[in-house]
Design a protein around this motif. Structure first.
Motif, PDB file in Angstrom:
ATOM      1  N   GLY A 132       0.647  -1.065   0.178  1.00 61.89           N
ATOM      2  CA  GLY A 132      -0.152   0.148  -0.140  1.00 61.89           C
ATOM      3  C   GLY A 132       0.855   0.981   0.103  1.00 61.89           C
TER       4      GLY A 132
ATOM      5  N   ASN B 154      -2.354   1.059  -4.503  1.00 59.00           N
ATOM      6  CA  ASN B 154      -3.493   0.407  -3.492  1.00 59.00           C
ATOM      7  C   ASN B 154      -4.634  -0.088  -4.510  1.00 59.00           C
ATOM      8  OD1 ASN B 154      -2.061   1.677  -1.870  1.00 59.00           O
ATOM      9  ND2 ASN B 154      -3.413   3.166  -1.168  1.00 59.00           N
TER      10      ASN B 154
ATOM     11  N   SER C 149      -7.306  -3.519   3.098  1.00 60.79           N
ATOM     12  CA  SER C 149      -7.886  -2.177   3.009  1.00 60.79           C
ATOM     13  C   SER C 149      -7.626  -1.324   4.288  1.00 60.79           C
ATOM     14  CB  SER C 149      -9.356  -2.329   3.323  1.00 60.79           C
ATOM     15  OG  SER C 149     -10.087  -1.005   2.564  1.00 60.79           O
TER      16      SER C 149
ATOM     17  N   TYR D 257      -6.230   8.190  -0.748  1.00 60.57           N
ATOM     18  CA  TYR D 257      -5.882   6.936   0.359  1.00 60.57           C
ATOM     19  C   TYR D 257      -7.459   6.572   0.492  1.00 60.57           C
ATOM     20  CZ  TYR D 257      -4.365   3.974   3.863  1.00 60.57           C
ATOM     21  OH  TYR D 257      -4.102   2.810   4.820  1.00 60.57           O
TER      22      TYR D 257
ATOM     23  N   SER E 124      -8.831   5.117  -2.368  1.00 64.24           N
ATOM     24  CA  SER E 124      -8.218   3.693  -2.853  1.00 64.24           C
ATOM     25  C   SER E 124      -8.783   2.608  -1.796  1.00 64.24           C
ATOM     26  CB  SER E 124      -6.776   3.856  -2.821  1.00 64.24           C
ATOM     27  OG  SER E 124      -6.295   3.906  -1.346  1.00 64.24           O
ATOM     28  N   LYS E 125      -8.829   2.898  -0.618  1.00 65.32           N
ATOM     29  CA  LYS E 125      -9.032   1.839   0.213  1.00 65.32           C
ATOM     30  C   LYS E 125     -10.824   1.344   0.198  1.00 65.32           C
ATOM     31  CE  LYS E 125      -5.187   1.154   1.876  1.00 65.32           C
ATOM     32  NZ  LYS E 125      -4.338  -0.221   1.631  1.00 65.32           N
TER      33      LYS E 125
END
Length: 260
Positions: free
Chosen positions: A102, A125, A151, A165, A168-169
Motif C-alpha cells: 500500500g 493500492n 484495506s 487514500y 483507494s481503500k
C-alpha cells in the motif's frame, strides 16, 4: 500490548499452505511473513525493496522456515505475474495470498492535491490489488485457495487521511466484493480493515503531524496503536481453513473504531 496477547503463538494454522505476501519488506507485511512461516506456511515475500526483503528472508531461512523473495512493483502486471509464477515454481502451487502492499499521500485538502499524488496512490493500492488478484486467482483456480486484501478503516468510514487514500481503500473493498463469484470455484476472497497500526507510513505521518497519533487513539475504544502482528493474525485466520465459510467480508481490525 494487551494482556494475554501471545506474540509467539505457533498453532500450525497455515501448515502446508503455499503463500505470497506483498508489501512484505516492512510493517504488516513483514510481520505476516514471520507469522505465516511460524504457522507452517512456505512464503514468497514480495516488495520493491530488495535489501529489506533479503534481510527478512535470510532471517526466516536461518530459522529453518521455507521462504524466498521476489522484487516486484505491484502496479506492473507483468512483474506481479512473474512473482506468482515464481511462487508456483518454488512451492509447486499457490494456496494463499495476502495483498498488503500500500501507499499513502500526505493529508491535504482535496482541491489542493496534485493529480500525481492521486495517481501514485491509486497505482499501488487499487491497480496493484487488481493485478495481484488477477494473477493469484488464475493460479488458484485448479486447486482452490484464499486471498486477503488489506484495506483500512479509511475504506469504511471517513478518517483524517488524504482523499486519494480513502478512495483507494474503498476501492479495495469493492474489488474484494466483486470477487465473490470465485467462491463457487474454490477461491475465497476477503479483506481486512486495520485501524491505527505501527508502520513506516504511519510513523512518517506521525512525524509530520504532531498529535495525530493521540487524535487517532481518541477515535477508538482501544486507545492505542496496534502492533503489525495483531493485524497479521487476522489475515492469517481469514486465509486458513478455519475461515472456510467466510467470503466477501471486510473484517475491521481497528480497536473498535468502526463500531462506534
Amino acid at each position: 500490548m494487551t494482556k494475554g496477547f501471545d506474540m509467539t503463538a505457533n498453532s500450525g494454522l497455515l501448515t502446508g499452505k503455499r503463500a505470497l505476501i506483498t508489501g512484505a519488506s516492512s510493517g504488516i507485511g513483514a510481520a505476516a511473513a514471520r507469522l505465516f512461516c511460524e504457522n507452517g506456511a512456505s512464503v514468497l515475500l514480495v516488495a520493491r525493496r530488495e535489501g529489506e526483503l533479503a534481510v527478512i528472508t535470510k532471517e526466516l531461512t536461518a530459522k529453518g522456515f521455507t521462504a524466498a523473495y521476489a522484487v516486484t512493483d505491484v502496479s506492473r502486471t507483468e512483474e506481479v505475474k512473474r512473482a506468482v509464477d515464481r511462487a508456483v515454481e518454488l512451492f509447486g502451487g499457490l494456496d494463499i495470498a495476502f495483498n498488503n502492499a500500500g501507499a499513502g499521500a500526505a493529508p491535504a485538502p482535496l482541491h489542493l492535491m496534485e493529480d500525481a499524488d492521486f495517481e501514485a496512490v491509486m497505482a499501488t493500492n487499487v491497480l496493484g490489488t487488481w493485478n495481484c488478484m488477477k494473477h493469484e486467482i488464475a493460479a488458484m483456480l485448479a486447486n482452490g485457495g484464499a486471498i486477503v486484501n488489506n484495506s483500512s478503516v479509511a475504506g469504511l468510514v471517513n478518517t483524517p487521511a488524504a482523499a486519494p487514500y480513502i478512495a483507494s481503500k474503498h476501492a479495495v473493498i469493492g474489488l474484494t466484493k466483486a470477487a465473490v463469484e470465485y467462491a463457487a470455484q474454490g477461491v475465497r476472497v476477503n479483506a481486512i480493515a486495520p485501524g491505527t497500526t505501527r508502520s513506516e507510513m504511519m510513523g512518517q505521518w506521525f512525524d509530520l503531524n504532531p498529535g495525530l497519533e493521540q487524535q487517532l487513539h481518541a477515535m477508538a475504544p482501544l486507545p492505542r496503536t496496534a502492533d503489525p502482528r495483531e493485524i497479521a493474525y487476522a489475515a492469517a485466520w481469514l486465509l486458513s481453513d478455519q475461515a472456510s465459510f467466510v467470503v466477501g467480508a471486510t473484517v475491521p481490525v481497528d480497536g473498535g473504531w468502526t463500531a462506534r
